[in-house]
Scaffold this active site. Sequence first.
Site, mmCIF file in Angstrom:
data_model
loop_
_atom_site.group_PDB
_atom_site.id
_atom_site.type_symbol
_atom_site.label_atom_id
_atom_site.label_comp_id
_atom_site.label_asym_id
_atom_site.label_seq_id
_atom_site.Cartn_x
_atom_site.Cartn_y
_atom_site.Cartn_z
ATOM 1 N N TYR A 25 -24.887 -29.056 81.047
ATOM 2 C CA TYR A 25 -25.439 -27.940 81.826
ATOM 3 C C TYR A 25 -26.832 -27.524 81.356
ATOM 4 C CZ TYR A 25 -20.339 -27.108 82.338
ATOM 5 O OH TYR A 25 -18.991 -27.220 82.528
ATOM 6 N N CYS A 37 -24.410 -42.885 71.542
ATOM 7 C CA CYS A 37 -25.384 -43.842 72.056
ATOM 8 C C CYS A 37 -25.818 -43.515 73.481
ATOM 9 C CB CYS A 37 -24.804 -45.238 71.959
ATOM 10 S SG CYS A 37 -24.403 -45.623 70.250
ATOM 11 N N GLU A 38 -26.394 -42.345 73.660
ATOM 12 C CA GLU A 38 -26.952 -41.941 74.946
ATOM 13 C C GLU A 38 -28.116 -40.998 74.674
ATOM 14 O OE1 GLU A 38 -24.680 -40.663 78.189
ATOM 15 O OE2 GLU A 38 -22.867 -41.740 77.582
HETATM 16 N N1 LLP Z 1 -10.961 -17.786 86.452
HETATM 17 C C1 LLP Z 1 -11.211 -18.912 87.150
HETATM 18 C C2 LLP Z 1 -10.512 -19.123 88.421
HETATM 19 C C3 LLP Z 1 -12.132 -19.843 86.643
HETATM 20 O O1 LLP Z 1 -12.383 -20.940 87.331
HETATM 21 C C4 LLP Z 1 -12.783 -19.601 85.417
HETATM 22 C C5 LLP Z 1 -13.745 -20.540 84.866
HETATM 23 C C6 LLP Z 1 -12.472 -18.412 84.716
HETATM 24 C C7 LLP Z 1 -11.560 -17.515 85.272
HETATM 25 C C8 LLP Z 1 -13.077 -18.068 83.395
HETATM 26 O O2 LLP Z 1 -14.464 -17.919 83.476
HETATM 27 P P1 LLP Z 1 -15.271 -17.301 82.228
HETATM 28 O O3 LLP Z 1 -14.801 -15.894 82.056
HETATM 29 O O4 LLP Z 1 -14.975 -18.132 81.036
HETATM 30 O O5 LLP Z 1 -16.686 -17.402 82.646
HETATM 31 N N2 LLP Z 1 -17.490 -25.276 81.375
HETATM 32 C C9 LLP Z 1 -18.409 -24.259 81.855
HETATM 33 C C10 LLP Z 1 -17.699 -23.065 82.407
HETATM 34 C C11 LLP Z 1 -16.734 -23.422 83.518
HETATM 35 C C12 LLP Z 1 -15.954 -22.252 84.030
HETATM 36 C C13 LLP Z 1 -14.884 -22.688 84.955
HETATM 37 N N3 LLP Z 1 -14.049 -21.653 85.454
HETATM 38 C C14 LLP Z 1 -19.357 -23.871 80.726
HETATM 39 O O6 LLP Z 1 -19.266 -24.444 79.639
HETATM 40 O O7 LLP Z 1 -20.245 -23.042 80.946
#
Ligand code: LLP
Length: 417
Positions: free
Chosen positions: A317, A344-345
Amino acid sequence: MEPFGYRDERLHCEAVAASKLVAAYGTPLYVYSAGAIRGRLSELAGAFATLDPLLAYSVKSNGNLAVLRLVAAAGAGADIVSGGELYRARLAGIPGERIVFSGVGKTVSELAMALREGIYAFNVESAGELEALNELAIALGVRARMALRVNPDVLSPTPHHYTATGHSTTKFGIPFEEARALYRHAGGLPGIDVRGIDVHIGSQILDVAPFQRAVQRVVELVADLRADGHRLEFLDVGGGFGVSYTGEPGLVPRDFADALVPLVRPTGLRIVLEPGRYVSGPAGLLLARVLYVKRMAGKTYVITDAGMNDLLRPSHYASYHRILPEHHDPGRPEVVVDVVGPICESGDFLALDRRMPHPEPGELLAVDTAGAYGFSMASTYNARPRAAEVLVDGAQHHLVRRRETYADLVLPEVELA
Ligand code: LLP
């Protein structure tokens, strides 16, 4: 309480020196602060206290059982998106009645598993899923408590478009205009118990306005649904509360509560929150050791033993994470470097063009605010065993996931005779 800081110029997690943790457990090492997780959960619960909140911690952000046990002990619940997350949550003692199940692609076996656990709510994301849930519930002789996840068509200012989910051109939720009709249909299904309404607009949002716009739209729909005879009990506003990755003060739960409570209060509905990153992100960091420092074509590369397989966010990201030296030495000259891993990227980096005190081979660095979507997105790419995880609680430290071994890497494989 700040979970990480310097004492006598050495980085500490709560009362434990980072160097001591590394001596005991090696690198790369994820370190979590129990105090920070407890504190952040209780701040959220306090800020929304007037709305009888169900705090459904988003397991995907950090699903380590020790973290989930802290969540359970705090009286909070879980937001899950798979059978595996349900398994983790239940194993850690989070009761079914505090679990909500989101996600566009729940399988029949996952739905059945959650029905048997009597979860608080299914956040249904399509007409097809509604039919499948109804049929299964009838077959199992139960009724599924559910909400529709409504797509409010709100554009949310997330740092990367991959994590914006509230606009109409994503795969998420039921189109706003179709929600009322699908609720009507759901109300007539014998296996379905319509209980709430759900919305989630994205992740790492540092502005209350898009939350307000989404909740405002949903609140308008609540009036229509009540007019149609649905007896609603909760409004799930999802997760997405952003944290500071820069060290500057970020938003606090009170900011979100001040923006949302006045909108939800008049409905009389209970609020469900699905925070992940807000709870786990600032509660964790990733410790790595500098292997080599090399200069090429005018650039300085700091090569660490942690790579994109350990922390994918910078590569996937273009996320910014602060890199902190374990030894804070104000006299050290600063340089601009790329902090990279052994994979290796060319996409394998933790930080690009970063000004920092000149790192020396052998020293320890910490990648800050790595408690959320760090270990949970880690892989064994390049046949690298995944990092160990440690939970610090005051002066105590506990290994909560041992470092993987080479044998672990091949364990599930079946060798042909
Ligand atoms: N509820 C639902 C339906 C979700 O899809 C998500 C996150 C959350 C709650 C929790 O969101 P948070 O409070 O953690 O923002 N891998 C990405 C973030 C992906 C989030 C996916 N869904 C990153 O590293 O930024």
